[in-house]
Design a protein around this motif. Structure first.
Motif, PDB file in Angstrom:
ATOM      1  N   ASN A  22       0.814  -1.210   0.000  1.00  0.00           N
ATOM      2  CA  ASN A  22       0.000   0.000   0.000  1.00  0.00           C
ATOM      3  C   ASN A  22       0.848   1.261   0.000  1.00  0.00           C
ATOM      4  OD1 ASN A  22      -3.093  -0.201   0.113  1.00  0.00           O
ATOM      5  ND2 ASN A  22      -2.385  -1.972   1.287  1.00  0.00           N
ATOM      6  N   ASP A  23       1.963   1.232   0.699  1.00  0.00           N
ATOM      7  CA  ASP A  23       2.875   2.380   0.673  1.00  0.00           C
ATOM      8  C   ASP A  23       3.412   2.608  -0.735  1.00  0.00           C
ATOM      9  OD1 ASP A  23       2.480   2.742   3.376  1.00  0.00           O
ATOM     10  OD2 ASP A  23       4.439   1.953   3.979  1.00  0.00           O
ATOM     11  N   HIS A  24       3.767   1.523  -1.432  1.00  0.00           N
ATOM     12  CA  HIS A  24       4.298   1.662  -2.786  1.00  0.00           C
ATOM     13  C   HIS A  24       3.201   2.041  -3.788  1.00  0.00           C
ATOM     14  CE1 HIS A  24       8.569   0.761  -2.481  1.00  0.00           C
ATOM     15  NE2 HIS A  24       8.227   0.023  -1.431  1.00  0.00           N
ATOM     16  N   ILE A  25       1.997   1.561  -3.586  1.00  0.00           N
ATOM     17  CA  ILE A  25       0.880   1.965  -4.448  1.00  0.00           C
ATOM     18  C   ILE A  25       0.597   3.459  -4.257  1.00  0.00           C
ATOM     19  CG2 ILE A  25      -1.616   1.719  -4.811  1.00  0.00           C
ATOM     20  CD1 ILE A  25      -1.182  -1.332  -4.116  1.00  0.00           C
ATOM     21  N   ALA A  26       0.607   3.909  -3.012  1.00  0.00           N
ATOM     22  CA  ALA A  26       0.386   5.329  -2.729  1.00  0.00           C
ATOM     23  C   ALA A  26       1.505   6.180  -3.321  1.00  0.00           C
ATOM     24  CB  ALA A  26       0.271   5.553  -1.221  1.00  0.00           C
ATOM     25  N   SER A  27       2.737   5.701  -3.226  1.00  0.00           N
ATOM     26  CA  SER A  27       3.860   6.438  -3.810  1.00  0.00           C
ATOM     27  C   SER A  27       3.714   6.534  -5.322  1.00  0.00           C
ATOM     28  CB  SER A  27       5.183   5.769  -3.458  1.00  0.00           C
ATOM     29  OG  SER A  27       5.404   5.842  -2.069  1.00  0.00           O
ATOM     30  N   ALA A  28       3.242   5.464  -5.952  1.00  0.00           N
ATOM     31  CA  ALA A  28       3.005   5.499  -7.398  1.00  0.00           C
ATOM     32  C   ALA A  28       1.952   6.548  -7.727  1.00  0.00           C
ATOM     33  CB  ALA A  28       2.582   4.120  -7.899  1.00  0.00           C
ATOM     34  N   ALA A  29       0.899   6.628  -6.911  1.00  0.00           N
ATOM     35  CA  ALA A  29      -0.135   7.639  -7.135  1.00  0.00           C
ATOM     36  C   ALA A  29       0.452   9.041  -7.035  1.00  0.00           C
ATOM     37  CB  ALA A  29      -1.275   7.458  -6.130  1.00  0.00           C
ATOM     38  N   GLY A  30       1.318   9.268  -6.059  1.00  0.00           N
ATOM     39  CA  GLY A  30       1.977  10.567  -5.932  1.00  0.00           C
ATOM     40  C   GLY A  30       2.880  10.857  -7.114  1.00  0.00           C
ATOM     41  N   GLY A  31       3.603   9.841  -7.574  1.00  0.00           N
ATOM     42  CA  GLY A  31       4.461  10.012  -8.740  1.00  0.00           C
ATOM     43  C   GLY A  31       3.663  10.361  -9.981  1.00  0.00           C
ATOM     44  N   ILE A  32       2.510   9.741 -10.132  1.00  0.00           N
ATOM     45  CA  ILE A  32       1.639  10.032 -11.267  1.00  0.00           C
ATOM     46  C   ILE A  32       1.216  11.503 -11.242  1.00  0.00           C
ATOM     47  CG2 ILE A  32      -0.680   9.599 -12.198  1.00  0.00           C
ATOM     48  CD1 ILE A  32      -0.163   6.578 -11.360  1.00  0.00           C
ATOM     49  N   GLU A  33       0.853  11.997 -10.066  1.00  0.00           N
ATOM     50  CA  GLU A  33       0.466  13.409  -9.935  1.00  0.00           C
ATOM     51  C   GLU A  33       1.626  14.341 -10.282  1.00  0.00           C
ATOM     52  OE1 GLU A  33      -2.534  14.939  -9.240  1.00  0.00           O
ATOM     53  OE2 GLU A  33      -3.277  12.909  -9.585  1.00  0.00           O
ATOM     54  N   VAL A  82      -4.891   8.946  -1.040  1.00  0.00           N
ATOM     55  CA  VAL A  82      -5.422  10.299  -0.845  1.00  0.00           C
ATOM     56  C   VAL A  82      -4.409  11.142  -0.065  1.00  0.00           C
ATOM     57  CG1 VAL A  82      -7.236  11.657   0.283  1.00  0.00           C
ATOM     58  CG2 VAL A  82      -7.826   9.605  -1.039  1.00  0.00           C
ATOM     59  N   ALA A  83      -3.807  10.570   0.956  1.00  0.00           N
ATOM     60  CA  ALA A  83      -2.826  11.308   1.758  1.00  0.00           C
ATOM     61  C   ALA A  83      -1.623  11.723   0.910  1.00  0.00           C
ATOM     62  CB  ALA A  83      -2.376  10.460   2.943  1.00  0.00           C
ATOM     63  N   VAL A  84      -1.151  10.833   0.051  1.00  0.00           N
ATOM     64  CA  VAL A  84      -0.016  11.172  -0.810  1.00  0.00           C
ATOM     65  C   VAL A  84      -0.427  12.218  -1.836  1.00  0.00           C
ATOM     66  CG1 VAL A  84       1.554  10.249  -2.565  1.00  0.00           C
ATOM     67  CG2 VAL A  84       1.204   9.004  -0.434  1.00  0.00           C
ATOM     68  N   TRP A  85      -1.638  12.133  -2.354  1.00  0.00           N
ATOM     69  CA  TRP A  85      -2.148  13.126  -3.299  1.00  0.00           C
ATOM     70  C   TRP A  85      -2.133  14.507  -2.653  1.00  0.00           C
ATOM     71  CZ3 TRP A  85      -6.350  16.448  -3.394  1.00  0.00           C
ATOM     72  CH2 TRP A  85      -6.661  17.025  -4.634  1.00  0.00           C
ATOM     73  N   ILE A  86      -2.615  14.591  -1.418  1.00  0.00           N
ATOM     74  CA  ILE A  86      -2.628  15.863  -0.690  1.00  0.00           C
ATOM     75  C   ILE A  86      -1.202  16.351  -0.450  1.00  0.00           C
ATOM     76  CG2 ILE A  86      -3.180  16.932   1.541  1.00  0.00           C
ATOM     77  CD1 ILE A  86      -5.709  15.093   1.555  1.00  0.00           C
ATOM     78  N   ALA A  87      -0.311  15.447  -0.076  1.00  0.00           N
ATOM     79  CA  ALA A  87       1.081  15.829   0.171  1.00  0.00           C
ATOM     80  C   ALA A  87       1.730  16.360  -1.101  1.00  0.00           C
ATOM     81  CB  ALA A  87       1.864  14.642   0.722  1.00  0.00           C
ATOM     82  N   GLU A  88       1.433  15.740  -2.249  1.00  0.00           N
ATOM     83  CA  GLU A  88       2.009  16.213  -3.507  1.00  0.00           C
ATOM     84  C   GLU A  88       1.520  17.619  -3.806  1.00  0.00           C
ATOM     85  OE1 GLU A  88       2.700  17.376  -7.424  1.00  0.00           O
ATOM     86  OE2 GLU A  88       0.672  16.941  -6.765  1.00  0.00           O
ATOM     87  N   LYS A  89       0.243  17.879  -3.584  1.00  0.00           N
ATOM     88  CA  LYS A  89      -0.302  19.225  -3.814  1.00  0.00           C
ATOM     89  C   LYS A  89       0.330  20.231  -2.850  1.00  0.00           C
ATOM     90  CE  LYS A  89      -3.194  17.695  -6.869  1.00  0.00           C
ATOM     91  NZ  LYS A  89      -2.573  17.355  -8.130  1.00  0.00           N
ATOM     92  N   ALA A  90       0.497  19.831  -1.592  1.00  0.00           N
ATOM     93  CA  ALA A  90       1.096  20.723  -0.594  1.00  0.00           C
ATOM     94  C   ALA A  90       2.558  21.014  -0.905  1.00  0.00           C
ATOM     95  CB  ALA A  90       0.959  20.119   0.796  1.00  0.00           C
ATOM     96  N   SER A  91       3.242  20.071  -1.557  1.00  0.00           N
ATOM     97  CA  SER A  91       4.656  20.272  -1.857  1.00  0.00           C
ATOM     98  C   SER A  91       4.874  21.428  -2.832  1.00  0.00           C
ATOM     99  CB  SER A  91       5.272  18.990  -2.441  1.00  0.00           C
ATOM    100  OG  SER A  91       4.822  18.773  -3.774  1.00  0.00           O
ATOM    101  N   ARG A  92       3.837  21.826  -3.517  1.00  0.00           N
ATOM    102  CA  ARG A  92       3.936  22.953  -4.448  1.00  0.00           C
ATOM    103  C   ARG A  92       4.071  24.276  -3.710  1.00  0.00           C
ATOM    104  NH1 ARG A  92      -0.508  21.329  -9.070  1.00  0.00           N
ATOM    105  NH2 ARG A  92       0.032  19.130  -9.133  1.00  0.00           N
ATOM    106  N   LEU A  93       3.670  24.297  -2.434  1.00  0.00           N
ATOM    107  CA  LEU A  93       3.704  25.515  -1.626  1.00  0.00           C
ATOM    108  C   LEU A  93       4.996  25.567  -0.823  1.00  0.00           C
ATOM    109  CD1 LEU A  93       0.049  25.226  -0.293  1.00  0.00           C
ATOM    110  CD2 LEU A  93       0.853  26.623  -2.221  1.00  0.00           C
ATOM    111  N   LYS A  94       6.106  25.763  -1.512  1.00  0.00           N
ATOM    112  CA  LYS A  94       7.391  25.795  -0.824  1.00  0.00           C
ATOM    113  C   LYS A  94       7.998  27.188  -0.928  1.00  0.00           C
ATOM    114  CE  LYS A  94       9.267  23.411  -4.823  1.00  0.00           C
ATOM    115  NZ  LYS A  94       8.046  23.072  -5.452  1.00  0.00           N
ATOM    116  N   LEU A  95       8.833  27.485   0.005  1.00  0.00           N
ATOM    117  CA  LEU A  95       9.500  28.776   0.012  1.00  0.00           C
ATOM    118  C   LEU A  95      10.721  28.690  -0.893  1.00  0.00           C
ATOM    119  CD1 LEU A  95       9.237  29.501   3.825  1.00  0.00           C
ATOM    120  CD2 LEU A  95       7.778  30.359   1.998  1.00  0.00           C
TER     121      LEU A  95
END
Length: 182
Positions: A22-33, A82-95
């Protein structure tokens, strides 16, 4: 605490393998985003075709991991994706010195992150290769092809990362040591 041995022909600790997959499936989802966003940014340049191929491969890898989980009778946890998807979106808000525009460093950081993530993914596939030696429900040919694909992806991402770094800072991207043993 004594551990109960796994049934013959099955992995030990299937509950841990469920978490791992599940961790690797979630990581793949984040990579896709991330790769989807990178395609938009790299539209029309020398990296677009490679990113499009990577996106197709990531989608297939996610499906392959879900297929492995199903073959093992393990649940796929959507909340992790879903958590990885949110994290990927949040990663766009960097200083990064650019509040409303994209920093020249963004592309470099994205390629660096992807190269590192692909190395981790390849390690995960190597772990599945080990599990396949004790559980015939894990297709060793599929897992081996995923390992080979991840290695090829890493080599391409490393080359692209060097090109982007040279574009940002100047210099020769070919001056760095060979990565074929990565």
């Amino acid at each position: 605490m004594s551990q109960t041995p796994a049934p013959t022909g099955a992995v030990a600790h299937p509950e841990l393998l469920a978490v791992y997959l599940n961790d690797h499936i979630a990581s793949a989802a984040g990579g896709i985003e991330l790769v989807t966003r990178m395609i938009g940014v790299n539209r029309g340049n020398q990296h677009e075709a490679g990113l499009r191929q990577l996106l197709d491969e990531l989608r297939q890898e996610k499906t392959d991991l879900e297929t492995i989980a199903a073959a093992l009778g393990l649940p796929v946890r959507q909340y992790k994706q879903v958590a990885v998807w949110i994290a990927e979106k949040a990663s766009r808000l960097k200083l990064n010195g650019h509040v409303l525009t994209r920093s020249p460093l963004s592309g470099l950081v994205e390629f660096e992150f992807l190269a590192s993530a692909v190395r981790g993914k390849r390690s995960g596939f190597e772990t599945l290769r080990i599990a396949a030696t004790v559980d015939p429900r894990i297709d060793p040919v599929l897992v081996e092809s995923l390992i080979d694909q991840a290695h090829r992806q890493y080599l391409w991402l490393t080359e692209a990362r060097r090109e982007v770094a040279a574009g940002v800072f100047g210099g020769d991207p070919d001056v760095v040591a060979d990565t074929t043993e990565a």
